[in-house]
Structures are given as C-alpha cells and as structure tokens.
Design a protein around this motif. Structure first.
Motif, PDB file in Angstrom:
ATOM      1  N   UNK A  74       0.475  95.685  13.346  1.00 17.95           N
ATOM      2  CA  UNK A  74      -0.574  94.737  13.712  1.00 17.95           C
ATOM      3  C   UNK A  74      -1.755  95.457  14.366  1.00 17.95           C
ATOM      4  N   UNK A  75      -2.982  95.077  13.979  1.00 21.57           N
ATOM      5  CA  UNK A  75      -4.158  95.640  14.634  1.00 21.57           C
ATOM      6  C   UNK A  75      -5.107  94.565  15.132  1.00 21.57           C
ATOM      7  N   UNK A  76      -4.660  93.311  15.180  1.00 18.63           N
ATOM      8  CA  UNK A  76      -5.476  92.302  15.821  1.00 18.63           C
ATOM      9  C   UNK A  76      -5.649  92.719  17.282  1.00 18.63           C
ATOM     10  N   UNK A  77      -6.780  92.392  17.886  1.00 25.25           N
ATOM     11  CA  UNK A  77      -7.089  92.942  19.213  1.00 25.25           C
ATOM     12  C   UNK A  77      -5.995  92.635  20.223  1.00 25.25           C
ATOM     13  N   UNK A  78      -5.401  91.453  20.147  1.00 21.76           N
ATOM     14  CA  UNK A  78      -4.361  91.072  21.100  1.00 21.76           C
ATOM     15  C   UNK A  78      -3.114  91.937  20.984  1.00 21.76           C
ATOM     16  N   UNK A  79      -2.943  92.640  19.852  1.00 19.07           N
ATOM     17  CA  UNK A  79      -1.751  93.472  19.640  1.00 19.07           C
ATOM     18  C   UNK A  79      -1.915  94.879  20.189  1.00 19.07           C
ATOM     19  N   UNK A  80      -3.094  95.234  20.654  1.00 17.91           N
ATOM     20  CA  UNK A  80      -3.345  96.587  21.138  1.00 17.91           C
ATOM     21  C   UNK A  80      -2.946  96.731  22.598  1.00 17.91           C
ATOM     22  N   UNK A  81      -2.500  97.916  23.032  1.00 28.37           N
ATOM     23  CA  UNK A  81      -2.297  99.141  22.239  1.00 28.37           C
ATOM     24  C   UNK A  81      -0.991  99.094  21.453  1.00 28.37           C
ATOM     25  N   UNK A  82      -0.965  99.811  20.359  1.00 32.45           N
ATOM     26  CA  UNK A  82       0.220  99.886  19.522  1.00 32.45           C
ATOM     27  C   UNK A  82       1.124 101.032  19.972  1.00 32.45           C
ATOM     28  N   UNK A  83       2.284 101.070  19.352  1.00 30.52           N
ATOM     29  CA  UNK A  83       3.239 102.153  19.611  1.00 30.52           C
ATOM     30  C   UNK A  83       3.568 102.879  18.310  1.00 30.52           C
ATOM     31  N   UNK A  84       3.743 104.190  18.418  1.00 34.23           N
ATOM     32  CA  UNK A  84       4.215 104.994  17.303  1.00 34.23           C
ATOM     33  C   UNK A  84       3.154 105.537  16.375  1.00 34.23           C
ATOM     34  N   UNK A 174      -0.381  93.574  26.866  1.00 36.96           N
ATOM     35  CA  UNK A 174      -1.422  94.177  26.042  1.00 36.96           C
ATOM     36  C   UNK A 174      -2.555  94.721  26.902  1.00 36.96           C
ATOM     37  N   UNK A 175      -3.610  95.190  26.271  1.00 38.32           N
ATOM     38  CA  UNK A 175      -4.703  95.873  26.964  1.00 38.32           C
ATOM     39  C   UNK A 175      -5.398  94.982  27.988  1.00 38.32           C
ATOM     40  N   UNK A 176      -5.362  93.656  27.762  1.00 36.65           N
ATOM     41  CA  UNK A 176      -6.052  92.740  28.678  1.00 36.65           C
ATOM     42  C   UNK A 176      -5.123  92.117  29.706  1.00 36.65           C
ATOM     43  N   UNK A 177      -3.844  92.565  29.730  1.00 35.40           N
ATOM     44  CA  UNK A 177      -2.892  92.053  30.705  1.00 35.40           C
ATOM     45  C   UNK A 177      -2.102  90.849  30.242  1.00 35.40           C
ATOM     46  N   UNK A 178      -2.260  90.446  28.978  1.00 35.88           N
ATOM     47  CA  UNK A 178      -1.539  89.289  28.464  1.00 35.88           C
ATOM     48  C   UNK A 178      -0.135  89.677  28.015  1.00 35.88           C
ATOM     49  N   UNK A 179       0.793  88.745  28.124  1.00 35.57           N
ATOM     50  CA  UNK A 179       2.159  88.969  27.662  1.00 35.57           C
ATOM     51  C   UNK A 179       2.768  87.645  27.214  1.00 35.57           C
ATOM     52  N   UNK A 180       3.778  87.738  26.376  1.00 36.62           N
ATOM     53  CA  UNK A 180       4.453  86.544  25.885  1.00 36.62           C
ATOM     54  C   UNK A 180       5.133  85.806  27.025  1.00 36.62           C
ATOM     55  N   UNK A 181       5.781  86.546  27.916  1.00 31.53           N
ATOM     56  CA  UNK A 181       6.485  85.906  29.032  1.00 31.53           C
ATOM     57  C   UNK A 181       5.537  85.166  29.964  1.00 31.53           C
ATOM     58  N   UNK A 182       4.287  85.596  30.007  1.00 33.43           N
ATOM     59  CA  UNK A 182       3.299  84.901  30.839  1.00 33.43           C
ATOM     60  C   UNK A 182       2.624  83.755  30.100  1.00 33.43           C
ATOM     61  N   UNK A 278     -11.939 102.000  18.659  1.00 33.45           N
ATOM     62  CA  UNK A 278     -12.187 100.730  17.982  1.00 33.45           C
ATOM     63  C   UNK A 278     -12.966  99.796  18.893  1.00 33.45           C
ATOM     64  N   UNK A 279     -13.628  98.813  18.271  1.00 31.76           N
ATOM     65  CA  UNK A 279     -14.352  97.829  19.071  1.00 31.76           C
ATOM     66  C   UNK A 279     -13.412  96.699  19.503  1.00 31.76           C
ATOM     67  N   UNK A 280     -13.762  96.075  20.629  1.00 38.11           N
ATOM     68  CA  UNK A 280     -12.904  95.063  21.243  1.00 38.11           C
ATOM     69  C   UNK A 280     -13.650  93.745  21.416  1.00 38.11           C
ATOM     70  N   UNK A 281     -12.909  92.716  21.840  1.00 38.19           N
ATOM     71  CA  UNK A 281     -13.466  91.374  21.946  1.00 38.19           C
ATOM     72  C   UNK A 281     -14.509  91.242  23.042  1.00 38.19           C
ATOM     73  N   UNK A 282     -14.597  92.215  23.943  1.00 36.69           N
ATOM     74  CA  UNK A 282     -15.641  92.190  24.963  1.00 36.69           C
ATOM     75  C   UNK A 282     -16.859  93.012  24.546  1.00 36.69           C
ATOM     76  N   UNK A 283     -16.873  93.466  23.288  1.00 35.46           N
ATOM     77  CA  UNK A 283     -18.017  94.205  22.775  1.00 35.46           C
ATOM     78  C   UNK A 283     -18.043  95.670  23.148  1.00 35.46           C
ATOM     79  N   UNK A 284     -16.920  96.207  23.642  1.00 35.12           N
ATOM     80  CA  UNK A 284     -16.863  97.600  24.064  1.00 35.12           C
ATOM     81  C   UNK A 284     -16.025  98.435  23.097  1.00 35.12           C
TER      82      UNK A 284
END
Length: 442
Positions: A74-84, A174-182, A278-284
């Motif tokens: 997955x490379x949708x922004x919410x999936x970053x950073x990836x592993x492997x 993920x990179x923005x601090x989001x998680x499934x458990x939260x 890569x570019x992100x949802x905050x434009x950076x």
C-alpha cells in the motif's frame, strides 16, 4: 491523441541483434627444414557470468536459484511509512484507482525480506511485468481483472491472495500518529507478512520455488569488467532530439503520477545513489523510509521512468480500474550518477519481458538494448499525460524546501474479486476493448 502518439512510437521496428561468429584459421605450410615448435601462451579464460537476476551483481556463495518474489504494498498516504521496502532489489510504482500509486517490491530471495507491508490487493499492471519471470506474487485481495489474468495464465499457487498468511498489526502508528486501535486508521492499512509466513505458505501449498533464470531482468553492465557506464560519456551524450540533448543533468528528478501523487529523487554523490521522497497530504515532501529498518531512507543507484497510456478499463469506471498499455512501448528515462538519459522501452504481450533500448543518432528507438548499471532499481510506469511534467535538473536549480501539491484520493470503490469471480471474457478480449483492436500493435 496520446494513443496516436504511442502508436507512432510503437511502429518503430524492434530488431533482434544477431552476433555473428567467424572461425579463425590458416593453412599449414610444409618445409624441408623443420622449424622449431612454438607453444602459444593461452589467454586466461574469463570466469562464467553468474549475475543476480534483479540487480546484475555477482552471485554470492549463498545465492539460490529460485523464483523471484513480488509483494503488493500500500502507498496511500495513510499507509506510510511502509516496512520492508529497503530490502527490495527492484521497486515498482504505478498508478492505480483514484489517482493513488501502489508499490511492488521485488526480491531475489524471499527469505531475506523480513517484514513487509502494509500488504494490499493485486493489480494486473504490476502482475504483467513479472508474469514472464513466473514470480511468486503475494497480495491481499485482487481486482477481477487480476483474477482473470491468474486464471488465463494458470498461475495457481504462485498467485497468493491472503498476504502469504498475513497478519494484522492493529497497534501500528502511521506518520501522522493515526492507528487502528485509536479508531483513526482504516483496517486495510494494517496487513503485514514476513519471511517466515511466506515460507509457511510455500511449505503448506508445496509451491515449487526452484527456478534457474538464463537472463537478467535488465541488460546489466557486465560486473566482470569492474566498470560502470558513465552516462555523461556515452555515445548518447552526443545525440539530441527535437526536445534537446538525449543525456542531460539528473541530480534532481521529479515524477508526476497523477495531479496529486508525486515522487522525487535527490542524488547523493557520496553514495552514488538517489534518495527517494514523496509528497504528503499537508503539501510537504518527506523521505520515503522503511520503518522496519530503523527508518532507512530508500535509495537506488538506478532510477527508471517509463511513460505509457494509462486509463480506466471500459466497463470498470465505477471502481476506476486502471489499464496500462504495454503492447506499444514508448519513451522513458534512465537516471544514474546524476545524469538522465532518454530511452525507449518495449514489452509487447504479457509473456514478453520488459526491454529498454538506446536511442539512435536522430532520437529514435535503436535496436540496441540499454546497458543498465548493476545495483538496485526504482521503476515508475507513468501516464504519458504527465510526461511533460517530468523534471531532471541540477540540485542548485531547485528549492528542496519548497512545498508541493497536496495528495488526495478520488472517490472510488476498491475492487476485490470474489472467489471464482470472472470477467466473463478473456484478458485478451478485455485488452482489445481497452486498446481498440484495430489500433493495437505488437
């Protein structure tokens, strides 16, 4: 218009280079007086060419003759950073639904992968690139088109649809601090697999991983020479086409995949590699890192960008399933050592391998395979609609701290084929409808 452009390029003939062997010999002369015999000193024989199939590097003592392994990530922004991803020998990035891109890391040895993910569903534009190599293809779910390809080409257990016994990491942040458990990260961004799970899948299903390849993925420079090809001193460096020099500066590379997804590379002379961002949802812009390897920034000596027609499959507009045209070939760029070289590429049918070619003196496709330097490669297959936005320049010509376009995803429904679901037509028929059978070449 872009199909007509691609068609024109496709009509360029794809020639096979034949090497002619000529025996050397001479007449035996008689003489009444015998001349002393002279024993020629034999030249030392060159060691056999035994290269890693994905990198062209020499095979080590632990190299295994086995199938390569590809994993959909997955490379949708919410999936970053990836592993492997840092373990990949080749990393493909191609547009899928909603303007987003997806990754397919390809590995020489699945036992060296470690952990990889988040694993996502399979798509045919990736699968067709590894089909000739009969790779083990690992993903979670698949589009109905991908499923039809697996049926048409009898791919069986080499097409794994459950992430190779994949597992959920509900705690990953993920990179923005989001998680499934939260409660603020979707479930599809939590699937991972690893070398042990892949091994278990292979054992449980008696997957035959033995395979000896008689060629490499690209036409790599022969590692036995101990030399790399310097793009700035190549024959191509003297050539130009109507757009300018065939070889140009390439310390900074920027690729547009869609109006919202971009990838860029910054050349690091000390390591002779390109660092990926890569570019992100905050434009950076942010580094593309592997969180399973202490957030190592992904870097590649080879960056390859291939342009083609990418559009929605007819009849699949609701889910925006993307078709990538591989039969026609097209233009592209090969970047190495801070330089970028314009190239042509060809593939043809699903069972034909991807091939890269030099340009001729007048900027057309030659019949000579491109020499790719050994090492890892990043490969983008990108919509020709955005070819004019490709950037290759010097580092001092860009402001690396400036922002970029914010990423976003168009609304679409993720396609996930049910067990046994088919298209109701062959993939050949689907391709004809996507291409236009009267226009297709190859």
């Amino acid at each position: 218009m872009k199909r007509k452009l691609l068609l024109v390029m496709a009509i360029l003939s794809l020639c096979v280079v034949l090497a002619a062997c000529k025996k050397k010999g001479g007449d035996t002369m008689s003489s009444s007086s015998a001349a002393p015999e002279v024993t020629a000193t034999p030249e030392p024989s060159q060691e056999p060419y035994l290269a890693n199939v994905l990198t062209g590097e020499p095979q080590g003592d632990d190299y295994k003759n086995q199938r390569i392994t590809a994993v959909m990530v997955n490379n949708i922004v919410a999936a970053r950073p990836q592993r492997g991803l840092s373990k990949a020998d080749i990393l493909f990035e191609i547009k899928v639904e909603g303007g987003i891109t997806r990754f397919m890391p390809v590995f020489t040895d699945y036992q060296d992968i470690g952990e990889v993910g988040p694993v996502r569903s399979g798509r045919d534009q990736f699968f067709r690139l590894i089909l000739p190599w009969q790779a083990l293809y690992i993903h979670e779910g698949q589009s109905v088109v991908m499923q039809q390809y697996a049926i048409d080409y009898s791919y069986g257990n080499l097409n794994n649809n459950d992430g190779a016994n994949g597992y959920r990491d509900y705690n990953r942040v993920n990179w923005s601090g989001a998680s499934y458990n939260n409660g603020n990260l979707a479930l599809e961004h939590t699937m991972y697999t690893n070398s042990d799970n892949i091994q278990q899948y292979i054992d449980d299903n008696s997957v035959d991983m033995d395979r000896t390849y008689n060629s490499t993925f690209f036409n790599f420079v022969d590692y036995r020479t101990g030399e790399a090809r310097d793009l700035s001193n190549s024959l191509d460096s003297a050539y130009s086409d109507k757009y300018g020099p065939v070889v140009s500066d390439g310390e900074y590379i920027e690729i547009e995949h869609s109006p919202s997804y971009k990838t860029r590379f910054i050349y690091d002379a000390a390591s002779n590699t390109y660092k990926m961002q890569q570019n992100y949802s905050d434009g950076q812009w942010r580094d593309t890192v592997d969180e399973a390897a202490d957030n190592t920034v992904l870097s590649f000596p080879n960056v390859i960008v291939l342009y083609t027609d990418i559009h929605t499959y007819p009849g699949h507009e609701a889910k925006d399933l993307q078709y990538a045209e591989y039969a026609w070939g097209g233009i592209g760029y090969y970047c190495y050592g801070g330089k970028c070289e314009k190239i042509y590429w060809q593939k043809g049918t699903p069972l034909e391998t991807l091939r890269l070619y030099y340009l001729t003196e007048d900027g057309q496709c030659s019949d000579t395979l491109l020499d790719v330097n050994i090492g890892k490669s990043y490969v983008a297959v990108t919509d020709v609609d955005y070819a004019e936005n490709f950037q290759a320049t010097t580092l001092d010509a860009v402001n690396l701290s400036s922002g970029t376009t914010s990423t976003y995803e168009s609304n679409y429904v993720e396609d996930d084929a049910g067990a046994g679901e088919t298209l109701g037509m062959s993939t050949d028929d689907l391709t004809n409808s996507a291409t236009g059978s009267d226009d297709a070449v190859g």
